[in-house]
Motif scaffolding. Sequence first.
Motif, PDB file in Angstrom:
ATOM      1  N   SER A   2      -7.848  -2.156   0.244  1.00 38.66           N
ATOM      2  CA  SER A   2      -7.257  -2.919   1.354  1.00 38.66           C
ATOM      3  C   SER A   2      -6.051  -2.170   1.907  1.00 38.66           C
ATOM      4  CB  SER A   2      -6.825  -4.300   0.870  1.00 38.66           C
ATOM      5  OG  SER A   2      -5.626  -4.184   0.134  1.00 38.66           O
ATOM      6  N   ASP A   3      -5.635  -2.585   3.106  1.00 41.71           N
ATOM      7  CA  ASP A   3      -4.453  -1.996   3.735  1.00 41.71           C
ATOM      8  C   ASP A   3      -3.239  -2.090   2.828  1.00 41.71           C
ATOM      9  OD1 ASP A   3      -5.145  -0.905   6.072  1.00 41.71           O
ATOM     10  OD2 ASP A   3      -3.808  -2.199   7.284  1.00 41.71           O
ATOM     11  N   ARG A   4      -3.126  -3.297   2.259  1.00 45.85           N
ATOM     12  CA  ARG A   4      -1.950  -3.560   1.418  1.00 45.85           C
ATOM     13  C   ARG A   4      -1.955  -2.653   0.192  1.00 45.85           C
ATOM     14  NH1 ARG A   4      -0.166  -9.014  -1.632  1.00 45.85           N
ATOM     15  NH2 ARG A   4       1.860  -8.206  -2.245  1.00 45.85           N
ATOM     16  N   ASP A   5      -3.164  -2.499  -0.424  1.00 45.31           N
ATOM     17  CA  ASP A   5      -3.284  -1.643  -1.608  1.00 45.31           C
ATOM     18  C   ASP A   5      -2.958  -0.191  -1.274  1.00 45.31           C
ATOM     19  OD1 ASP A   5      -3.915  -3.728  -3.209  1.00 45.31           O
ATOM     20  OD2 ASP A   5      -6.093  -3.393  -3.176  1.00 45.31           O
ATOM     21  N   SER A   6      -3.437   0.291  -0.153  1.00 45.66           N
ATOM     22  CA  SER A   6      -3.178   1.697   0.157  1.00 45.66           C
ATOM     23  C   SER A   6      -1.709   1.928   0.514  1.00 45.66           C
ATOM     24  CB  SER A   6      -4.125   2.240   1.240  1.00 45.66           C
ATOM     25  OG  SER A   6      -4.076   1.403   2.346  1.00 45.66           O
ATOM     26  N   ARG A   7      -1.087   0.920   1.155  1.00 44.30           N
ATOM     27  CA  ARG A   7       0.357   1.051   1.433  1.00 44.30           C
ATOM     28  C   ARG A   7       1.140   1.111   0.121  1.00 44.30           C
ATOM     29  NH1 ARG A   7      -0.134  -2.820   5.399  1.00 44.30           N
ATOM     30  NH2 ARG A   7       0.915  -4.372   4.097  1.00 44.30           N
ATOM     31  N   HIS A   8       0.707   0.252  -0.831  1.00 46.78           N
ATOM     32  CA  HIS A   8       1.376   0.219  -2.130  1.00 46.78           C
ATOM     33  C   HIS A   8       1.219   1.564  -2.849  1.00 46.78           C
ATOM     34  CE1 HIS A   8       2.899  -1.418  -5.892  1.00 46.78           C
ATOM     35  NE2 HIS A   8       1.886  -0.818  -6.501  1.00 46.78           N
ATOM     36  N   LYS A   9      -0.004   2.101  -2.793  1.00 49.38           N
ATOM     37  CA  LYS A   9      -0.288   3.377  -3.464  1.00 49.38           C
ATOM     38  C   LYS A   9       0.596   4.487  -2.872  1.00 49.38           C
ATOM     39  CE  LYS A   9      -4.248   6.092  -5.082  1.00 49.38           C
ATOM     40  NZ  LYS A   9      -4.036   7.436  -4.533  1.00 49.38           N
ATOM     41  N   ALA A  10       0.660   4.546  -1.542  1.00 50.12           N
ATOM     42  CA  ALA A  10       1.467   5.580  -0.873  1.00 50.12           C
ATOM     43  C   ALA A  10       2.944   5.425  -1.254  1.00 50.12           C
ATOM     44  CB  ALA A  10       1.295   5.468   0.642  1.00 50.12           C
ATOM     45  N   SER A  11       3.399   4.190  -1.296  1.00 52.83           N
ATOM     46  CA  SER A  11       4.804   3.943  -1.617  1.00 52.83           C
ATOM     47  C   SER A  11       5.121   4.345  -3.061  1.00 52.83           C
ATOM     48  CB  SER A  11       5.097   2.461  -1.353  1.00 52.83           C
ATOM     49  OG  SER A  11       6.115   2.001  -2.171  1.00 52.83           O
ATOM     50  N   MET A  12       4.186   4.046  -3.974  1.00 57.54           N
ATOM     51  CA  MET A  12       4.370   4.427  -5.378  1.00 57.54           C
ATOM     52  C   MET A  12       4.368   5.953  -5.538  1.00 57.54           C
ATOM     53  SD  MET A  12       4.930   2.071  -7.460  1.00 57.54           S
ATOM     54  CE  MET A  12       5.667   0.789  -6.512  1.00 57.54           C
ATOM     55  N   GLU A  13       3.534   6.628  -4.748  1.00 57.16           N
ATOM     56  CA  GLU A  13       3.483   8.099  -4.819  1.00 57.16           C
ATOM     57  C   GLU A  13       4.814   8.702  -4.368  1.00 57.16           C
ATOM     58  OE1 GLU A  13      -1.333   8.658  -4.478  1.00 57.16           O
ATOM     59  OE2 GLU A  13      -0.098   9.011  -2.686  1.00 57.16           O
TER      60      GLU A  13
END
Length: 199
Positions: A2-13
């Motif tokens: 989901s959009d939210r999951d990918s935003r979270h992943k990018a932010s964690m990276e």
Amino acid sequence: MSDRDSRHKASMERLKTHVDEKVARADQERGLLLVNTGNGKGKTTAAWGTVTRSLGYGYKVGVVQFIKGLWECGERNRLEDDPNLEVVVMATGFTWETQDREADTQACLAVWQDAERMLADPETYLVVLDEITYMLKFGYLDIERVKRALENRPPEQTVIITGRSAHRELIGMADTVTEMQEVRHAFNAGVKARRGIDY
Ligand code: ATP
Ligand code: MG
């Protein structure tokens, strides 16, 4: 994803990169000077927590309590049998009990000698100077003398200073300064200092 999951992943990276960079930059290994100050509760508790931490690795620790000798202390009760721990407590009462400046100064200078011995001992991994800030504030101890002992201590030794209104020179010298901020304290609502919690 989901959009939210990918935003979270990018932010964690991004966060990971940032932390990794910081870890790579922290390449010094030496003893530290820590100051636990401020009006809120927790300055001495945190120092004893660190004492326990060091003792847990078998390091030699010295604690000097610049306070009334009869003041109870649960951590001292629990840890005093550890052969790696030395605790020295100031002999006389607090200034507003004795009202005797000369006697208080003598008592302070007597335990300061123990502090100086610990601060000169390369085997001592951690030294806690509990409530020493008041000794400087009341003029019982000279800041230059304290600074000299701190500056000349073994490079591997860590020192923790606790107490309110820490001298600005101590704050200037310290590697880590924590100000406990009082949001609320039960004492101000009339609750007595509690055994095992406050002492
Ligand atoms: P602690 O020993 O609980 O970590 P501290 O070292 O931060 O407290 P001190 O000023 O040395 O604070 O406090 C000595 C005693 O007063 C302790 O029993 C402590 O719990 C209590 N105390 C701490 N902060 C306050 C406060 N803001 N108001 C009233 N009593 C306090
Ligand atoms: Mg304290």
